[in-house]
Design a protein around this motif. Sequence first.
Motif, PDB file in Angstrom:
ATOM      1  N   GLU A  54       0.807  -1.218   0.000  1.00 39.07           N
ATOM      2  CA  GLU A  54       0.000   0.000   0.000  1.00 39.07           C
ATOM      3  C   GLU A  54       0.845   1.275   0.000  1.00 39.07           C
ATOM      4  O   GLU A  54       0.324   2.376   0.135  1.00 39.07           O
ATOM      5  CB  GLU A  54      -0.943   0.011   1.209  1.00 39.07           C
ATOM      6  CG  GLU A  54      -1.983  -1.101   1.171  1.00 39.07           C
ATOM      7  CD  GLU A  54      -2.993  -0.999   2.298  1.00 39.07           C
ATOM      8  OE1 GLU A  54      -2.883  -0.058   3.115  1.00 39.07           O
ATOM      9  OE2 GLU A  54      -3.885  -1.854   2.365  1.00 39.07           O
ATOM     10  N   ILE A  55       2.153   1.131  -0.188  1.00 34.15           N
ATOM     11  CA  ILE A  55       3.049   2.293  -0.123  1.00 34.15           C
ATOM     12  C   ILE A  55       2.657   3.353  -1.147  1.00 34.15           C
ATOM     13  O   ILE A  55       2.576   4.550  -0.829  1.00 34.15           O
ATOM     14  CB  ILE A  55       4.508   1.845  -0.322  1.00 34.15           C
ATOM     15  CG1 ILE A  55       4.989   1.109   0.928  1.00 34.15           C
ATOM     16  CG2 ILE A  55       5.415   3.055  -0.607  1.00 34.15           C
ATOM     17  CD1 ILE A  55       6.357   0.465   0.780  1.00 34.15           C
ATOM     18  N   GLN A  83      10.261   4.053  -4.900  1.00 32.44           N
ATOM     19  CA  GLN A  83      10.683   4.791  -6.088  1.00 32.44           C
ATOM     20  C   GLN A  83       9.876   4.467  -7.346  1.00 32.44           C
ATOM     21  O   GLN A  83       9.935   5.234  -8.309  1.00 32.44           O
ATOM     22  CB  GLN A  83      12.167   4.505  -6.365  1.00 32.44           C
ATOM     23  CG  GLN A  83      13.100   5.049  -5.296  1.00 32.44           C
ATOM     24  CD  GLN A  83      14.547   4.922  -5.709  1.00 32.44           C
ATOM     25  OE1 GLN A  83      15.075   3.822  -5.817  1.00 32.44           O
ATOM     26  NE2 GLN A  83      15.189   6.055  -5.944  1.00 32.44           N
ATOM     27  N   LEU A  84       9.144   3.356  -7.352  1.00 30.67           N
ATOM     28  CA  LEU A  84       8.461   2.936  -8.572  1.00 30.67           C
ATOM     29  C   LEU A  84       6.971   2.732  -8.332  1.00 30.67           C
ATOM     30  O   LEU A  84       6.478   1.594  -8.295  1.00 30.67           O
ATOM     31  CB  LEU A  84       9.083   1.631  -9.097  1.00 30.67           C
ATOM     32  CG  LEU A  84      10.534   1.725  -9.569  1.00 30.67           C
ATOM     33  CD1 LEU A  84      11.061   0.346  -9.925  1.00 30.67           C
ATOM     34  CD2 LEU A  84      10.648   2.684 -10.753  1.00 30.67           C
ATOM     35  N   PRO A  85       6.215   3.814  -8.199  1.00 30.10           N
ATOM     36  CA  PRO A  85       4.763   3.669  -8.088  1.00 30.10           C
ATOM     37  C   PRO A  85       4.185   3.171  -9.411  1.00 30.10           C
ATOM     38  O   PRO A  85       4.841   3.252 -10.460  1.00 30.10           O
ATOM     39  CB  PRO A  85       4.294   5.095  -7.783  1.00 30.10           C
ATOM     40  CG  PRO A  85       5.337   5.971  -8.384  1.00 30.10           C
ATOM     41  CD  PRO A  85       6.638   5.226  -8.207  1.00 30.10           C
ATOM     42  N   SER A  90       4.404   1.346 -14.764  1.00 28.27           N
ATOM     43  CA  SER A  90       3.513   0.782 -15.780  1.00 28.27           C
ATOM     44  C   SER A  90       3.193   1.736 -16.918  1.00 28.27           C
ATOM     45  O   SER A  90       2.965   1.313 -18.055  1.00 28.27           O
ATOM     46  CB  SER A  90       2.198   0.325 -15.132  1.00 28.27           C
ATOM     47  OG  SER A  90       2.445  -0.663 -14.156  1.00 28.27           O
ATOM     48  N   ARG A  91       3.183   3.068 -16.620  1.00 31.56           N
ATOM     49  CA  ARG A  91       2.727   4.013 -17.648  1.00 31.56           C
ATOM     50  C   ARG A  91       3.748   5.096 -17.978  1.00 31.56           C
ATOM     51  O   ARG A  91       3.455   6.019 -18.727  1.00 31.56           O
ATOM     52  CB  ARG A  91       1.413   4.670 -17.188  1.00 31.56           C
ATOM     53  CG  ARG A  91       0.316   3.648 -16.885  1.00 31.56           C
ATOM     54  CD  ARG A  91      -1.036   4.310 -16.709  1.00 31.56           C
ATOM     55  NE  ARG A  91      -1.062   5.271 -15.609  1.00 31.56           N
ATOM     56  CZ  ARG A  91      -1.271   4.933 -14.334  1.00 31.56           C
ATOM     57  NH1 ARG A  91      -1.458   3.659 -13.997  1.00 31.56           N
ATOM     58  NH2 ARG A  91      -1.314   5.849 -13.387  1.00 31.56           N
ATOM     59  N   ALA A  95       6.634  10.670 -11.175  1.00 26.77           N
ATOM     60  CA  ALA A  95       5.993  10.743  -9.864  1.00 26.77           C
ATOM     61  C   ALA A  95       7.066  11.036  -8.825  1.00 26.77           C
ATOM     62  O   ALA A  95       8.260  10.805  -9.050  1.00 26.77           O
ATOM     63  CB  ALA A  95       5.269   9.436  -9.544  1.00 26.77           C
ATOM     64  N   PRO A  96       6.681  11.563  -7.647  1.00 28.57           N
ATOM     65  CA  PRO A  96       7.663  11.852  -6.599  1.00 28.57           C
ATOM     66  C   PRO A  96       8.406  10.598  -6.148  1.00 28.57           C
ATOM     67  O   PRO A  96       7.823   9.501  -6.094  1.00 28.57           O
ATOM     68  CB  PRO A  96       6.807  12.420  -5.459  1.00 28.57           C
ATOM     69  CG  PRO A  96       5.577  12.932  -6.121  1.00 28.57           C
ATOM     70  CD  PRO A  96       5.319  11.995  -7.260  1.00 28.57           C
ATOM     71  N   ASP A  97       9.680  10.757  -5.858  1.00 29.73           N
ATOM     72  CA  ASP A  97      10.502   9.687  -5.304  1.00 29.73           C
ATOM     73  C   ASP A  97      10.328   9.718  -3.789  1.00 29.73           C
ATOM     74  O   ASP A  97      10.837  10.614  -3.116  1.00 29.73           O
ATOM     75  CB  ASP A  97      11.965   9.906  -5.694  1.00 29.73           C
ATOM     76  CG  ASP A  97      12.877   8.782  -5.235  1.00 29.73           C
ATOM     77  OD1 ASP A  97      12.531   8.089  -4.263  1.00 29.73           O
ATOM     78  OD2 ASP A  97      13.951   8.612  -5.844  1.00 29.73           O
TER      79      ASP A  97
END
Length: 249
Positions: A54-55, A83-85, A90-91, A95-97
Amino acid sequence: MPRVLVVGESWFTYTVHQKGFDAFHTAEYTEGGGVFLDALRSRGHEVTYVPAHEISRRVPDSAKGFGAYDVVVISDVGANSFQLPPETFSRSVPAPDRSELVRGFVESGGGVLMVGGYLSFSGIDARARWGQSPLAVALPVSMADRDDRVELPSGAVPKVVADHGIVRGLERSWPALLGLNEVWPRHGATLLAECAGHPLLVVGGHGAGRTAAFTSDVAPHWAPPPFLAWDGYAELWDRLVRWLAGADL
C-alpha cells in the motif's frame, strides 16, 4: 507522544502443491510486525501502519504529507517500493521519489529508523537497493553493494557496547538473534549494540534530524520468540522512537 509511520513488514506467499501428476496453488498474506506495533502503541505512541503493497497509495507523496509524522520506520521493504509507483513503472508517468521525500523529512528535523530484513539495507541478492537510493546519505550506516545477509542459524547474543540513553539501564546482553544485515557505521555515528561482531544498533544525525539503523528483525524470522518476549523489547523501541523524535534521554 511521537507520531510514528511504520512502513513494510508484510508479504504475500504463493505456494505450489505438487501431488503426483497434479499441482495446485495457494496464496497467503501475512503481516509480521504485530508485536512491534503493539509495543509502540502500549507506550502511548500514535502509530500509523502501511503494509508494503500500500506504499504507493498511503505513504505521503509530498513533503507536506510527511509533516503529519515525527518518526518514519522502514522495515523489510525495498527502495523499489518507494521509487516505482504504478504510474511510473507501468505508464512511464513521472511521480515523486518517496525515498527522496523521506531524506528531506530527516533534513527538516524528522526521525527515521531502518529495520533489517531480507529487503532492508542491501538485502537478499542486493535487491533492497537502499544504498542506491537518495535516502542512503541520511542513514547512519554505509551499505554493501551485494547480498548483505549475515545468517546466524545457531543464534548470537547481542551486546550493548556504548553508554547512551537509548540503551542505558537495559540488560547488557539481549536474547539471541538469528541473523542481520551487514553494514558499517558512518563517521560521526554511534554504535550502541553489536551482534556476532557486526553492528546491530547504530544512531546518528542528518541535517536537523536523527536517524537509526537496527540491522536485525523486529519479528520472526531473524527475531525469534524469546526476543519478542524479552522484558526490554518495548522499552528499547519506546526509547529509540522518542530519541528519534528529538527527546533527550
